[in-house]
Scaffold this motif. Structure first.
Motif, PDB file in Angstrom:
ATOM      1  N   TRP A  78       0.824  -1.208   0.000  1.00 27.34           N
ATOM      2  CA  TRP A  78       0.000   0.000   0.000  1.00 27.34           C
ATOM      3  C   TRP A  78       0.864   1.265   0.000  1.00 27.34           C
ATOM      4  O   TRP A  78       0.388   2.323   0.421  1.00 27.34           O
TER       5      TRP A  78
ATOM      6  N   LYS B 140      -2.195  -1.493  -3.731  1.00 26.66           N
ATOM      7  CA  LYS B 140      -3.590  -1.397  -3.277  1.00 26.66           C
ATOM      8  C   LYS B 140      -3.930   0.017  -2.840  1.00 26.66           C
ATOM      9  O   LYS B 140      -3.051   0.811  -2.509  1.00 26.66           O
TER      10      LYS B 140
ATOM     11  N   VAL C 134     -12.680   4.611  -2.660  1.00 28.60           N
ATOM     12  CA  VAL C 134     -13.839   3.776  -2.295  1.00 28.60           C
ATOM     13  C   VAL C 134     -15.020   4.718  -2.140  1.00 28.60           C
ATOM     14  O   VAL C 134     -14.949   5.690  -1.378  1.00 28.60           O
TER      15      VAL C 134
ATOM     16  N   ARG D 238     -12.021   5.306   2.162  1.00 25.29           N
ATOM     17  CA  ARG D 238     -10.792   4.788   2.773  1.00 25.29           C
ATOM     18  C   ARG D 238     -10.235   5.722   3.837  1.00 25.29           C
ATOM     19  O   ARG D 238      -9.646   5.284   4.824  1.00 25.29           O
TER      20      ARG D 238
ATOM     21  N   THR E 111     -18.016  -6.382   6.753  1.00 25.61           N
ATOM     22  CA  THR E 111     -17.526  -6.587   5.380  1.00 25.61           C
ATOM     23  C   THR E 111     -17.926  -7.987   4.942  1.00 25.61           C
ATOM     24  O   THR E 111     -17.394  -8.972   5.439  1.00 25.61           O
TER      25      THR E 111
ATOM     26  N   LEU F 284     -18.809  -2.095  -0.569  1.00 19.51           N
ATOM     27  CA  LEU F 284     -17.418  -2.465  -0.781  1.00 19.51           C
ATOM     28  C   LEU F 284     -17.164  -3.908  -0.328  1.00 19.51           C
ATOM     29  O   LEU F 284     -17.582  -4.307   0.751  1.00 19.51           O
TER      30      LEU F 284
ATOM     31  N   GLU G 297     -14.092  -6.158   0.571  1.00 21.06           N
ATOM     32  CA  GLU G 297     -12.657  -6.199   0.825  1.00 21.06           C
ATOM     33  C   GLU G 297     -12.374  -7.510   1.506  1.00 21.06           C
ATOM     34  O   GLU G 297     -13.221  -8.016   2.248  1.00 21.06           O
ATOM     35  N   ARG G 298     -11.176  -8.043   1.300  1.00 23.48           N
ATOM     36  CA  ARG G 298     -10.723  -9.188   2.089  1.00 23.48           C
ATOM     37  C   ARG G 298     -11.087  -8.928   3.557  1.00 23.48           C
ATOM     38  O   ARG G 298     -10.876  -7.831   4.073  1.00 23.48           O
ATOM     39  N   SER G 299     -11.676  -9.904   4.211  1.00 24.72           N
ATOM     40  CA  SER G 299     -12.056  -9.657   5.602  1.00 24.72           C
ATOM     41  C   SER G 299     -12.201 -10.961   6.382  1.00 24.72           C
ATOM     42  O   SER G 299     -12.162 -12.051   5.810  1.00 24.72           O
TER      43      SER G 299
END
Ligand code: EPS
Length: 361
Positions: free
Chosen positions: A86, A102, A107, A129, A286, A305, A307-309
């Motif tokens: 990031w 990333k 968002v 974000r 999420t 959204l 997102e990986r969670s």
């Protein structure tokens, strides 16, 4: 004299930062013990792939020499290993070069249940974000490290604090597997018990001094916690007074109770029984099968959204809740017993127990 914790840090920024002030000098701290709690927080069935990227460890910058506190502020960081993915997206300064990694696209669709919508409204952000990074439960890593320090202090006077997830919902692997398959999330409940807490921590004198109010605030301050219960809490409301209170007895060891419906706190003050608190966590917001929301840029209906969670973070909550309870008990103890050197603190503690003629059972 009180303990204070100041923190900073975003979920995918370079690091989480903390400063703990108000510790006595001479307290022995072990990196292994703090890192062990950080590792416990990362475990549990249902965590996100993020946990395979992170290997949390404490890096102390100030306030400690040769493993003992100096009485000066203790400063430490827990680095975000994921930050390497990031560096453009979470650059503290205007990023140079082409966007990469990333977090490069704003968002614009807030997740129901997260701080996303209220966060952008409150702070005037265009990119969700900017709100979600600090709202993230990633922050609990430094709370756990601070809690490990508090536990080391409490151990000097014989107090042990332990949290565990109650075996239901998000703490049950089969339920987690089913939720993951359906691209859903789970919540759950945790319980924290503190043994050998003497009578007299907290006070009825002002509402902000009440130990139960402070524990409730500490636990409600953890991401996704929606309810806190002290002792038999909610169910006490359905009982008669004759069934609800813990009668007082005396034997050769002194005053004691045979029940603990109050969870070790009466009138906002610890009463010498085990302190028992529970916290309930909502299902994480999420979802891989997103909830309905609105794109704030277009005003059109949109999927939230994705997102990986985590599917569940209840096991992690047990560790964070344990740290938070330890923190509040240590803070109340510092207020009551003070002391610049650890020995002063312990001496004041012992003198008080002698005065009230109390010893843990
Ligand atoms: C979190 C979202 C997820 C979790 C995170 C809390 O982050 P990511 O999008 O990076 O996968 O993994 O928890 C942690 C990183 C952690 O260390 O506990 C959220 O939105 O609260």
């Amino acid at each position: 004299m009180t303990l204070e914790l100041a923190t900073a840090g975003e979920s995918h920024g370079p690091a989480l930062v903390a400063i703990v002030s108000g510790l006595p000098a001479g307290l022995a701290l072990g990196k292994d013990a703090i890192d062990a709690d950080l590792r416990r927080r990362q475990q549990g069935y249902g965590r996100s792939p993020r946990q395979q990227i992170e290997t949390d460890e404490v890096e102390v910058l100030a306030g400690l020499r040769h493993g003992r506190t100096l009485g000066s502020p203790l400063a430490f960081v827990v680095r975000n290993r994921d930050h390497k993915n990031w560096t453009w997206g979470m650059s503290p300064w205007p990023p140079e070069g082409e966007p990469e990694g990333k977090g490069t696209k704003p968002v614009t669709v807030p997740r129901p249940g997260h701080a996303d919508l209220a966060g952008v409204q409150k702070y005037g952000f265009a990119d969700v974000r900017d709100a979600l990074e600090r709202a993230s439960a990633r922050h609990t890593a430094v709370q756990v490290a601070a809690g490990a320090v508090a536990k080391a202090l409490l151990r000097e006077v014989g107090i042990e604090v332990a949290g565990e997830a109650l075996p239901e919902a998000g703490a049950d692997p089969a339920t987690v597997d089913a939720a993951r398959k359906e691209r859903d999330t789970l919540g759950g409940r945790v319980e924290v018990r503190a043994r050998c807490v003497p009578p007299g921590l907290g006070s009825y004198a002002r509402r902000e001094d009440r130990l139960d109010a402070r524990l409730a605030a500490a636990l409600m301050g953890i991401q996704a916690v929606k309810a806190v219960e002290i002792g038999d809490g909610l169910s006490l409301a359905d009982l008669r007074g004759s069934d609800a209170h813990d009668e007082i007895f005396r034997d050769d060891k002194g005053l004691h109770r045979e029940t603990n419906r109050a969870g070790g706190i009466e009138g906002g003050v610890s009463n010498g029984e085990e302190v028992v608190v529970r916290a309930a966590m909502k299902p994480l917001p999420t979802l891989m099968r997103p909830l309905r929301s609105v794109d704030l840029q277009t005003g059109e209906a949109a999927d939230a959204l994705v997102e990986r969670s985590d599917v569940s973070a209840v096991e992690a909550l047990a560790v964070v809740a344990e740290a938070s309870v330890a923190w509040e008990l240590a803070r109340a103890a510092r207020e009551k017993f003070g002391g610049d050197a650890l020995g002063d603190f312990v001496t004041a503690w012992r003198a008080y127990l002698e005065r009230i003629d109390w010893a843990p059972r």
